[in-house]
Design a protein around this motif. Structure first.
Motif, PDB file in Angstrom:
ATOM      1  N   PRO A 326      -8.894 -42.741   2.125  1.00 41.21           N
ATOM      2  CA  PRO A 326      -8.643 -43.900   2.998  1.00 41.21           C
ATOM      3  C   PRO A 326      -8.432 -43.496   4.460  1.00 41.21           C
ATOM      4  O   PRO A 326      -7.995 -42.391   4.749  1.00 41.21           O
ATOM      5  N   GLU A 327      -8.739 -44.446   5.335  1.00 41.08           N
ATOM      6  CA  GLU A 327      -8.449 -44.259   6.756  1.00 41.08           C
ATOM      7  C   GLU A 327      -6.929 -44.178   6.965  1.00 41.08           C
ATOM      8  O   GLU A 327      -6.435 -43.251   7.573  1.00 41.08           O
ATOM      9  N   GLY A 347      -7.222 -40.153   6.581  1.00 35.85           N
ATOM     10  CA  GLY A 347      -7.205 -40.038   8.039  1.00 35.85           C
ATOM     11  C   GLY A 347      -5.792 -39.874   8.567  1.00 35.85           C
ATOM     12  O   GLY A 347      -5.520 -38.972   9.358  1.00 35.85           O
ATOM     13  N   ALA A 348      -4.895 -40.748   8.111  1.00 37.02           N
ATOM     14  CA  ALA A 348      -3.505 -40.686   8.563  1.00 37.02           C
ATOM     15  C   ALA A 348      -2.600 -41.104   7.411  1.00 37.02           C
ATOM     16  O   ALA A 348      -2.918 -42.040   6.681  1.00 37.02           O
ATOM     17  N   ILE A 349      -1.477 -40.393   7.267  1.00 43.78           N
ATOM     18  CA  ILE A 349      -0.512 -40.742   6.223  1.00 43.78           C
ATOM     19  C   ILE A 349       0.771 -41.248   6.874  1.00 43.78           C
ATOM     20  O   ILE A 349       1.257 -40.665   7.849  1.00 43.78           O
ATOM     21  N   PHE A 350       1.295 -42.350   6.332  1.00 43.60           N
ATOM     22  CA  PHE A 350       2.540 -42.945   6.787  1.00 43.60           C
ATOM     23  C   PHE A 350       3.534 -42.808   5.654  1.00 43.60           C
ATOM     24  O   PHE A 350       3.333 -43.362   4.577  1.00 43.60           O
ATOM     25  N   LEU A 351       4.587 -42.036   5.887  1.00 41.24           N
ATOM     26  CA  LEU A 351       5.481 -41.660   4.793  1.00 41.24           C
ATOM     27  C   LEU A 351       6.732 -42.532   4.755  1.00 41.24           C
ATOM     28  O   LEU A 351       7.460 -42.625   5.758  1.00 41.24           O
ATOM     29  N   LEU A 370      -9.515 -43.465  13.657  1.00 41.99           N
ATOM     30  CA  LEU A 370      -9.497 -42.668  12.431  1.00 41.99           C
ATOM     31  C   LEU A 370     -10.787 -42.850  11.647  1.00 41.99           C
ATOM     32  O   LEU A 370     -11.488 -43.840  11.825  1.00 41.99           O
ATOM     33  N   PRO A 371     -11.079 -41.893  10.783  1.00 42.84           N
ATOM     34  CA  PRO A 371     -12.327 -41.974  10.016  1.00 42.84           C
ATOM     35  C   PRO A 371     -12.297 -43.088   8.968  1.00 42.84           C
ATOM     36  O   PRO A 371     -11.388 -43.144   8.145  1.00 42.84           O
ATOM     37  N   THR A 372     -13.302 -43.955   9.012  1.00 40.64           N
ATOM     38  CA  THR A 372     -13.384 -45.088   8.083  1.00 40.64           C
ATOM     39  C   THR A 372     -14.446 -44.823   7.016  1.00 40.64           C
ATOM     40  O   THR A 372     -15.141 -43.814   7.048  1.00 40.64           O
TER      41      THR A 372
END
Lengths: 433, 433
Positions: A326-327, A347-351, A370-372
């Protein structure tokens, strides 16, 4: 209704494959039109750009007014409210701090053979940032594109932002000013990409073009790739939330909707290990969709591409997440760090539950470009690296050439490249003679 | 005859511009054919690949023989001479050592607001390397593509190398073996790129495709870009040598020819501060062209695209060099380090007269896959970075969200993205309530 999947179902794998391969974007084939626009701009320069802007944006420009003047920018920027300005400044500061840490080091060393090797990074001289006009003209995207470029050391930074009917978003201009942009052109579409890549009488060409855009912009970027560098061909946005039942369903619903409200082609997926929690989130989404300002867009996205997947456990969630690549990935679980460590493609992780993805869109610090479309399998979000390039360095001493030159001679022989070999042989002859 | 330029001439700027913008490649427009081939491979898989291979390579394959068997590889590799093997091993070791130093670090930190931020690198899961067949089937290119991929941690590595009429270069297979390649397909052209990108019954798709190729391969790479990652669209090779008069004209002539012998579209340029030295090099080139094995190719390249530029001093040489942004830059001057430091745009720099570019092609250590056609202005040679991607990380604490959340709410409001703002508001409400 979004699709509900359960990994315990025998039909799961087929349904998941369908979800993975769903074509979310109606990309019209505009390639032929775009090729013509690019050829026109290359042939006729300003005149072509001016005509196309009149046609598509209903805006009459001259060579002198292709770019905003300093006075026009100052006048627009003065209209921005203090709260907007302060929020933008906080975002700019945090994005700058994050990206400053990305600056890579030069390196040089001498090896056993006596060869001195290494590399050196340097910035692209000039970059052009495309900013969509109208609905998707986001000041935050200006910060996300321009700040990494400036941190990298790009000397000249231009923006192309179409202003249909002459309407401009003052906050976009302020964001450009805060990030150190030099020139803002009020042009858009494939003609803007062509002008930035090839230059016109009034537009100096750049070396790298970044930023999102519609199908015309994407096709134009693909075509000028090679003449200039580009960042990526971006598709519609997406979020994957992995959440256990120890979450407020309303929070998760809002996180899913914050992606869905971008675009009817956006995709929001929830993976949970508790089917009842999944149902509660689905209900919260439906409830919120009754009042949300952008309910038409968010509703269409959620109905057409939304999904709630129930898994046996969180390990299974990670496996699916890596297949989705996932993006944006939100980990609203008891131990988000552990789950994050198992994530290979994202692409990015939100913890954790106090990190809604919207924080990353604006003020977290990391880039929101971010990469889609599963491209996190092979690409990264925008960073200072996109505005830097590396020059490799080698220096042989006579001893080093003696040590490794014969192998080069042999390989040249094996590849039938005589001059390659002779260029080494001639030197070795002197050294050994 | 190559072109002779002198910066003191009033016509210099015009002539230099002509040199800079010379179109060296006749790229036939194969895009429509390539689009059809890709569609065919996507629709019919193995059957299409097998038919196209029979048509273009005069080679009959089945699904079972698309890839070389272990026995076939072992048999071919056994034919490689010991000298070739040892040279290849030395090259592989040096390339591996250099690229191991490129591995970037992960980073994580907690800022004043209490936000934990950072990023983590991970490797692409599967990569496919294209290796041209026939004349340009270079074992060294296999090492230069495959070793960075393995160093990066790519788990599965496939090669596509066409074998027209079934003829295969055993050294290419050995290079693949030495660099840890898992599967070698004997297919080429756009059909190989399509098969690697989309997969067939017998070919597992990869996530990233690198390696040089002809016009069909280049067009196919441009088309599959986005579905998979690609390295770059490579053009014909080029070298710029900056040399003072304290050099052997024969050495410099060989360095220029080692680029020219690659391809009739290759370009070799000498910049010198001594016109007489320039003439001496030109004479040495002509003399060598009488006997060189690949004199037809090298001669055409030198005649059509070669140039000798006389400058007032070496500073002027650097200025021109930065405008050219050469793929390879040789600095055969008394103080190459000083001149190198002033170089902003170049793919690879070779310092001093004992570092002929051919060393870098084979055994220096740095990659020989480098940006051509002035693209060193915005891109870098192949490296481990091409096989890695970065995932950004953010984790807010309640305090961090309290500190920066309001700015996100404000920006969401300014961009009319209500759900974005609400996803923050809902959490702040609980925290502040």
């Amino acid at each position: 209704m979004p699709v509900f999947l359960n990994t315990t179902s025998p039909e799961f794998e087929t349904a998941f494959q369908t979800l993975l391969s769903a074509k979310r974007e109606d990309s019209p084939d505009v390639d032929a039109v775009v090729a013509q626009i690019i050829a026109d701009v290359r042939a006729r320069g300003d005149a072509a750009v001016i005509e196309l802007t009149a046609k598509f944006d209903r805006l009459e420009l001259t060579s002198d007014t292709l770019a905003f003047s300093a006075a026009e920018i100052a006048e627009a920027v003065a209209k921005v409210s203090d709260v907007d300005r302060h929020a933008l400044e906080l975002a700019a500061d945090r994005i700058r701090s994050y990206h400053e840490k990305q600056m890579p080091d030069d390196l040089q060393w001498t090896d056993e053979a006596g060869a001195t090797l290494g590399w050196r990074w340097s910035a692209v001289s000039a970059a052009g940032l495309y900013v969509p006009g109208g609905l998707a003209s986001y000041p935050s995207s200006v910060l996300m594109n321009a700040i990494p470029a400036k941190v990298a050391g790009v000397e000249r930074l231009a923006i192309a932002v179409p202003t249909p009917d002459g309407v401009v978003n003052p906050v976009v201009l302020l964001a450009a000013q805060l990030s150190g942009v030099d020139t803002i052109y009020r042009i858009g579409g494939a003609q803007a990409i062509a002008a930035l890549a090839y230059g016109t009488e009034s537009i100096t060409p750049v070396d790298k073009i970044t930023g999102p855009g519609n199908a015309f912009v994407a096709a134009a970027k693909r075509r000028v790739f090679g003449k200039v560098g580009i960042d990526m061909i971006a598709g519609p946005s997406e979020i994957l939330v992995i959440a256990d039942s120890d979450n407020d369903p309303n929070w998760i619903a809002l996180d899913l909707l914050s992606q869905a409200e971008h675009d009817e082609s956006a995709q929001s997926i929830l993976i949970t290990d508790d089917a009842a929690f999944g149902q509660a989130v689905a209900q919260a989404v439906e409830k919120r969709l009754k009042t949300l300002q952008r309910r038409a867009i968010a509703g269409a996205s959620w109905r057409d591409f939304g999904a709630i997947i129930t898994v046996r456990d969180l390990d299974e969630a990670t496996t699916l997440s890596n297949r989705i690549a996932p993006e944006h990935l939100e980990l609203c679980v008891a131990d988000p760090v552990a789950l994050s460590a198992k994530t290979i493609h994202a692409g990015a992780i939100f913890l954790g539950q106090y990190t809604p993805e919207a924080i990353g869109d604006y003020v977290g610090g990391p880039n929101h470009v971010l990469p889609t479309a599963r491209s996190a399998r092979f690409s990264s979000g925008l960073s200072v690296m996109d505005f830097l390039k590396r020059t490799t360095l080698s220096q042989m001493t006579p001893e080093a050439l003696r040590a490794i030159g014969p192998a080069a001679e042999q390989l040249a022989r094996s590849e039938s490249l005589e001059a390659h070999g002779l260029s080494v042989t001639a030197r070795l002859k002197r050294l050994n003679g």
